[in-house]
Write an enzyme that holds these catalytic residues in place. Structure first.
Site, PDB file in Angstrom:
ATOM      1  N   ARG A 131       0.823  -1.229   0.000  1.00  0.00           N
ATOM      2  CA  ARG A 131       0.000   0.000   0.000  1.00  0.00           C
ATOM      3  C   ARG A 131       0.851   1.271   0.000  1.00  0.00           C
ATOM      4  NH1 ARG A 131      -3.941  -2.723   3.480  1.00  0.00           N
ATOM      5  NH2 ARG A 131      -5.532  -3.504   2.037  1.00  0.00           N
ATOM      6  N   LYS A 153       3.694  11.784 -11.063  1.00  0.00           N
ATOM      7  CA  LYS A 153       2.851  10.976 -11.948  1.00  0.00           C
ATOM      8  C   LYS A 153       3.581   9.664 -12.216  1.00  0.00           C
ATOM      9  CE  LYS A 153       0.226  14.368 -14.594  1.00  0.00           C
ATOM     10  NZ  LYS A 153      -0.010  14.930 -15.932  1.00  0.00           N
ATOM     11  N   GLU A 195      11.032  18.693 -24.111  1.00  0.00           N
ATOM     12  CA  GLU A 195      10.307  19.023 -22.876  1.00  0.00           C
ATOM     13  C   GLU A 195      10.896  20.274 -22.203  1.00  0.00           C
ATOM     14  OE1 GLU A 195       7.535  17.443 -22.028  1.00  0.00           O
ATOM     15  OE2 GLU A 195       7.682  15.319 -22.599  1.00  0.00           O
ATOM     16  N   LYS A 237       8.599  23.175 -13.169  1.00  0.00           N
ATOM     17  CA  LYS A 237       7.730  22.024 -12.886  1.00  0.00           C
ATOM     18  C   LYS A 237       7.355  21.995 -11.402  1.00  0.00           C
ATOM     19  CE  LYS A 237       6.176  17.633 -13.822  1.00  0.00           C
ATOM     20  NZ  LYS A 237       6.219  16.450 -14.631  1.00  0.00           N
ATOM     21  N   GLU A 247      -3.601  17.939 -11.060  1.00  0.00           N
ATOM     22  CA  GLU A 247      -4.017  18.409 -12.376  1.00  0.00           C
ATOM     23  C   GLU A 247      -5.503  18.760 -12.453  1.00  0.00           C
ATOM     24  OE1 GLU A 247      -1.797  16.553 -15.668  1.00  0.00           O
ATOM     25  OE2 GLU A 247      -3.678  16.575 -16.768  1.00  0.00           O
ATOM     26  N   ARG A 251      -1.849  22.624 -13.899  1.00  0.00           N
ATOM     27  CA  ARG A 251      -0.864  21.588 -14.271  1.00  0.00           C
ATOM     28  C   ARG A 251      -1.129  21.056 -15.681  1.00  0.00           C
ATOM     29  NH1 ARG A 251       1.652  16.519 -10.730  1.00  0.00           N
ATOM     30  NH2 ARG A 251       2.897  15.700 -12.468  1.00  0.00           N
ATOM     31  N   ASN A 255       0.817  19.738 -20.453  1.00  0.00           N
ATOM     32  CA  ASN A 255       0.484  18.816 -21.547  1.00  0.00           C
ATOM     33  C   ASN A 255       0.510  19.501 -22.914  1.00  0.00           C
ATOM     34  OD1 ASN A 255       0.059  16.598 -19.829  1.00  0.00           O
ATOM     35  ND2 ASN A 255      -1.939  17.418 -19.267  1.00  0.00           N
ATOM     36  N   HIS A 258       0.757  17.415 -26.023  1.00  0.00           N
ATOM     37  CA  HIS A 258       0.575  16.005 -25.666  1.00  0.00           C
ATOM     38  C   HIS A 258      -0.677  15.361 -26.260  1.00  0.00           C
ATOM     39  CE1 HIS A 258       3.943  16.790 -23.110  1.00  0.00           C
ATOM     40  NE2 HIS A 258       3.908  15.609 -22.548  1.00  0.00           N
ATOM     41  N   HIS A 262       0.262  11.952 -27.850  1.00  0.00           N
ATOM     42  CA  HIS A 262      -0.219  10.643 -27.404  1.00  0.00           C
ATOM     43  C   HIS A 262      -0.906   9.894 -28.544  1.00  0.00           C
ATOM     44  CE1 HIS A 262      -0.097  11.641 -22.808  1.00  0.00           C
ATOM     45  NE2 HIS A 262       1.088  11.432 -23.332  1.00  0.00           N
ATOM     46  N   HIS A 276       8.849   9.488 -27.093  1.00  0.00           N
ATOM     47  CA  HIS A 276       7.867  10.395 -26.495  1.00  0.00           C
ATOM     48  C   HIS A 276       8.209  11.865 -26.777  1.00  0.00           C
ATOM     49  CE1 HIS A 276       4.920  11.947 -23.685  1.00  0.00           C
ATOM     50  NE2 HIS A 276       5.877  12.601 -23.045  1.00  0.00           N
TER      51      HIS A 276
END
Ligand code: NAD
Ligand code: GLY
Length: 378
Positions: A131, A153, A195, A237, A247, A251, A255, A258, A262, A276
């Protein structure tokens, strides 16, 4: 804070301000050699399991191992296969089985040594093992140092798309040893650089101008430029994550590019044909094109972005990603499955110019189709 630390010559330290889950990001040379001294204050026990991939293991694991052991920390390692395909359910399962076979406990700390693939997979495993056990990010690609190691993330890809299963789970510490970038292949370096440019395009026109004048030197090996890029990117960041960890709002600006990226990655498959960062570079150029198309952004800003990305060898359209034959509608369909899409509406980060990004929901498919058709023919 800047200056000599417990370890690492003249490393710079930034902080992600998240109350009890806040953490330091150290950026500089030689940090892996001092990892034990830097991490020990945050570790519940004296046992580290380093998760890394086989390429990084050969190049940088000995230094991290020595750095931890010299501070009295016992080190084990788990080595995974390099590449995006490693971010899968099957690999998550074997990593968790391996950790449990070794009888980790809640005082064990996982160290993710590698690029974004290792960081995302190991971070996700850390978030669900027992956990949740502590983990440290030790990023070794430019992309991971400027983006994926900061902000919590974590996740894996599924047949439905990228990063669709995962968690928000913050590391206890980030050690961005810029020496590791010396062994990174040029193509990976350029992909990570996309990036870096992104932070300038979102809200910092001065940083974009810095990129224009220092990007080529950075890619050619200029250590000071690399360090400055990592520090400024992490600063941006950290600020963004502190303001909106999960987000819910700002935030999402991270993206930029993105939604296109994606879709491109899903269409190309995750076999390394399209990296990426390369998909993000093309996606950012297309986000500027879409913004021009919608009358939001001056055409000269889009041309300037395209020029800079091209100067650094990055792709600026889908044809360059080998996607010339994909139907725009199948790409648009993939965009509707993106995490950011709500109720199937097309969501993009658009711009009013360089350094002025905003989130646009419900963008008309026709405008996207026009931009894609041109990008594929380019
Ligand atoms: P990667 O982890 O696949 O690393 C790229 C390649 O470089 C691999 O072959 C790796 O073995 C090799 N490598 C790593 N460090 C090296 C070094 N120092 N010297 C030589 N070779 C080295 O790719 P990446 O670009 O670092 O990360 C991409 C991943 O990051 C994607 O899965 C993407 O979704 C994810 N990502 C996550 C976030 C986040 O916030 N969590 C943000 C951006 C991207
Ligand atoms: N890479 C986007 C984010 O961390 O939010």
């Amino acid at each position: 804070m800047s200056g000599p630390l417990t370890g690492g010559e003249g490393a710079e330290t930034l902080r992600v301000e998240l109350d009890t889950r806040g953490y330091d990001i150290h950026v500089g040379s030689g940090l892996l050699d001092h990892a034990g001294a830097l991490a020990a204050p945050f570790m519940r026990g004296r046992r580290a399991v380093v998760v890394t991939d086989s390429i990084v293991a050969d190049l940088h694991l000995p230094r991290l191992r020595h750095g931890l052991e010299s501070a009295g920390i016992a080190v084990e390692d788990i080595v995974v296969t390099p590449g995006e395909e490693t971010k899968s359910f099957a690999n998550l399962r074997s990593l968790l089985d391996e950790l449990l076979d070794r009888r980790i406990d809640r005082a064990t700390t996982i160290f993710a040594l590698g690029g974004g693939v290792v960081g995302d997979l190991a971070g996700f495993a850390a978030s669900v093992a027992l956990r949740g056990i502590d983990f440290v990010q030790a990023p070794t690609t430019l992309l991971a140092q400027v983006d994926s190691s900061v902000g919590g993330k974590t996740g894996i890809n599924t047949r439905h798309g990228k990063n669709l299963v995962g968690s928000f789970y913050q590391p206890r510490l980030v050690l961005a040893d810029t020496d590791t970038l010396a062994t990174l292949p040029a193509r990976e370096l350029a992909a990570g650089y996309a990036e870096v440019v992104k932070y300038g395009l979102i809200d910092d026109p001065d940083f974009f101008a810095w990129c224009e004048s220092h990007g080529p030197a950075l890619l050619a090996g200029d250590a000071a430029a690399r360090r400055k890029a990592v520090v400024e990117s992490c600063r941006a960041k950290a600020r963004t994550v502190a303001a909106d960890e999960r987000e819910a709002g700002s935030r999402a600006l991270l993206n930029l590019g993105h939604t296109f990226a994606h879709a491109a990655e899903a269409a190309a498959g995750y076999d390394g044909g399209v990296l990426h960062g390369e998909a993000v570079a093309a996606g950012m150029a297309l986000a500027f094109d879409l913004s021009v198309q919608l009358g939001l952004c001056p055409a000269e800003d889009a041309a300037r972005v395209r020029r800079h990305l091209a100067t650094t060898g990055l792709p600026t359209d889908f044809a360059a990603l080998g996607l010339a034959n994909r139907s725009p509608d199948s790409l648009i369909d993939a965009m509707r499955q993106d995490k950011k899409a709500e109720g199937g509406a097309l969501t993009f980060v658009l711009v009013q110019g360089i350094g002025h990004a905003f989130v646009a929901r419900d963008v008309q498919a026709d405008a996207v189709r026009r931009v894609l058709t041109r990008a594929q023919a380019a």
